[in-house]
Write a protein that holds these residues in place. Structure first.
Motif, mmCIF file in Angstrom:
data_model
loop_
_atom_site.group_PDB
_atom_site.id
_atom_site.type_symbol
_atom_site.label_atom_id
_atom_site.label_comp_id
_atom_site.label_asym_id
_atom_site.label_seq_id
_atom_site.Cartn_x
_atom_site.Cartn_y
_atom_site.Cartn_z
ATOM 1 N N SER A 123 0.702 -1.164 -0.012
ATOM 2 C CA SER A 123 0.158 -0.077 -0.125
ATOM 3 C C SER A 123 1.024 1.085 -0.332
ATOM 4 N N PHE A 124 2.173 1.331 -1.288
ATOM 5 C CA PHE A 124 3.212 2.019 -1.531
ATOM 6 C C PHE A 124 1.517 3.396 -1.977
ATOM 7 N N PRO A 125 1.622 4.726 -1.238
ATOM 8 C CA PRO A 125 0.276 5.879 -1.792
ATOM 9 C C PRO A 125 1.574 6.803 -2.738
ATOM 10 N N VAL A 126 1.769 6.134 -3.602
ATOM 11 C CA VAL A 126 1.682 6.826 -4.991
ATOM 12 C C VAL A 126 1.188 6.622 -6.265
ATOM 13 N N SER A 127 1.506 8.135 -6.375
ATOM 14 C CA SER A 127 0.084 8.175 -8.242
ATOM 15 C C SER A 127 0.926 9.045 -9.031
ATOM 16 N N ARG A 128 0.143 9.136 -10.239
ATOM 17 C CA ARG A 128 1.190 9.593 -11.395
ATOM 18 C C ARG A 128 2.552 9.630 -11.981
ATOM 19 N N VAL A 129 2.936 8.548 -11.672
ATOM 20 C CA VAL A 129 4.929 7.687 -11.570
ATOM 21 C C VAL A 129 5.461 7.774 -13.139
ATOM 22 N N LYS A 130 6.193 8.554 -13.343
ATOM 23 C CA LYS A 130 6.436 9.170 -15.110
ATOM 24 C C LYS A 130 7.685 9.050 -14.675
ATOM 25 N N ARG A 131 8.114 7.282 -15.764
ATOM 26 C CA ARG A 131 9.852 7.030 -15.738
ATOM 27 C C ARG A 131 10.428 7.708 -17.017
ATOM 28 N N ALA A 132 11.469 9.170 -16.784
ATOM 29 C CA ALA A 132 11.436 10.167 -17.961
ATOM 30 C C ALA A 132 13.095 9.590 -17.943
ATOM 31 N N SER A 168 13.052 11.240 -13.692
ATOM 32 C CA SER A 168 11.608 10.455 -13.249
ATOM 33 C C SER A 168 10.815 11.777 -12.475
ATOM 34 N N SER A 169 9.641 11.236 -12.348
ATOM 35 C CA SER A 169 9.269 11.877 -11.106
ATOM 36 C C SER A 169 7.904 11.545 -10.738
ATOM 37 N N MET A 170 7.351 11.483 -9.785
ATOM 38 C CA MET A 170 5.789 10.530 -9.016
ATOM 39 C C MET A 170 5.426 11.479 -7.540
ATOM 40 N N ASP A 190 2.314 6.312 -15.311
ATOM 41 C CA ASP A 190 1.286 7.349 -16.396
ATOM 42 C C ASP A 190 1.061 6.693 -17.752
ATOM 43 N N PRO A 191 0.421 6.801 -18.428
ATOM 44 C CA PRO A 191 0.125 6.512 -19.528
ATOM 45 C C PRO A 191 1.419 6.729 -20.389
ATOM 46 N N SER A 192 2.127 8.040 -20.527
ATOM 47 C CA SER A 192 3.524 8.151 -21.350
ATOM 48 C C SER A 192 4.767 8.256 -20.629
#
Length: 241
Positions: free
Chosen positions: A93-102, A106-108, A144-146
Motif C-alpha cells: 500500500s505504497f501511496p504513490v501516483s502519476r509515476v513517470k519514468r523519463a 523522472s517524477s512521482m 502514467d501512460p506516457s
C-alpha cells in the motif's frame, strides 16, 4: 559529504538497521527531491532571487524498499546523510501516483502523512536503476501512460551472458565418431575430370583405351598411313588432280 550512490545507500542501510525489525532485508534505496521540475531551474534563475527561493524550498528524502515496507527518511541538503524517518508504508500500500519514468528527470507524487496533498518527487537519472527496483512496490494504475517502461529485472546481480545457439549440421558439421564410416563427399565435378584415374590393380583387366588418351598415359602405336614403306598402297584414285 557522500557523493557516490554506494556510500549514500550504505549510510541509509546503516541507520535503518538500528530500528528495523528482525529479519528485514533492504532491496533498493532512491534519493529524491521535492519541488517543481528541475528543468525549470533555468527559468527561475532568470528572475532575481526566485531561483534561490526555489532551491531552498526543496526537500530531500531517501525512499528505501525492504522485503515488507517502503521507508521514507529525510536527507541532509549539504551532506546527503540520512535523517529521521518520516513515514513507513506497507509494501502493498505504497501511496504513490502519476509515476513517470523519463530519460533524465523522472517524477512521482507521494502522499505523506504530514501533507494535505501528494508531494511531487523528482528522481535524477543517476538513480534510475534503484527507481526500477522500487517500481516493484508501485500499486496498479499508478504509472502514467506516457511513462517509459520500468525494467523489473534484478539489477543487483550481473546479467547472464547471452547463450549462443547450438550449431546446426549445415552450419558446422560434427566430425564422424571413431568406428563410423565417413559419409561420401560430394564433388562439384565428376571424379574422372577432377582427379586422374588410379592405376589398375595387379590382376585386374585393363580397360580399352579411350578415344583420346588421357594426360600422362602412354601413347598407343599409330598405324602407318597408307603408302608408307612396307604397307599396301591405296587403291588407285580414279580422280586425277
Amino acid at each position: 559529504m557522500a557523493i557516490r550512490r554506494a556510500k549514500q545507500k550504505e549510510q541509509v542501510i546503516e541507520k535503518l538497521s538500528q530500528v528495523a525489525p528482525p529479519g528485514e532485508t533492504f532491496v533498493a534505496c532512491v534519493h529524491v527531491e521535492t519541488g517543481p521540475s528541475p528543468w525549470l531551474n533555468a527559468i527561475f534563475d532568470e528572475i532575481p532571487g526566485l531561483g534561490l527561493i526555489v532551491a531552498l524550498t526543496r526537500r530531500f528524502y531517501f525512499l528505501t524498499l525492504t522485503n515488507s515496507s517502503v521507508v521514507v527518511n529525510t536527507a541532509n541538503r549539504w551532506t546527503n546523510r540520512p535523517g529521521e524517518v518520516v513515514a513507513v508504508f506497507p509494501r502493498h500500500s505504497f501511496p504513490v501516483s502519476r509515476v513517470k519514468r523519463a530519460s533524465i528527470w523522472s517524477s512521482m507524487y507521494l502522499q505523506l502523512p504530514t501533507d494535505d496533498k501528494p508531494k511531487r518527487l523528482n528522481i535524477h537519472r543517476y538513480w534510475r536503476v534503484e527507481l526500477d527496483q522500487l517500481s516493484a512496490a508501485f500499486p496498479p494504475g499508478s504509472i502514467d501512460p506516457s511513462s517509459q517502461p520500468f525494467e523489473m529485472a534484478p539489477q543487483a546481480q550481473p546479467p547472464f551472458p547471452q547463450q549462443q545457439p547450438y550449431p546446426t549440421p549445415q552450419a558446422q558439421p560434427f566430425p564422424p565418431q571413431q568406428g563410423q564410416p565417413h559419409p561420401p563427399q560430394q564433388q562439384p565435378y565428376p571424379a574422372a575430370q577432377a582427379q586422374p584415374p588410379f592405376p589398375p590393380q595387379p590382376g585386374a583387366p585393363v580397360p580399352p583405351p579411350a578415344a583420346y588418351p588421357q594426360q600422362g598415359a602412354p601413347i598407343p602405336p599409330q598405324m602407318p598411313y597408307p603408302g608408307q614403306p612396307g604397307q599396301p598402297g591405296p587403291e588407285a584414285n580414279p580422280y586425277k588432280v
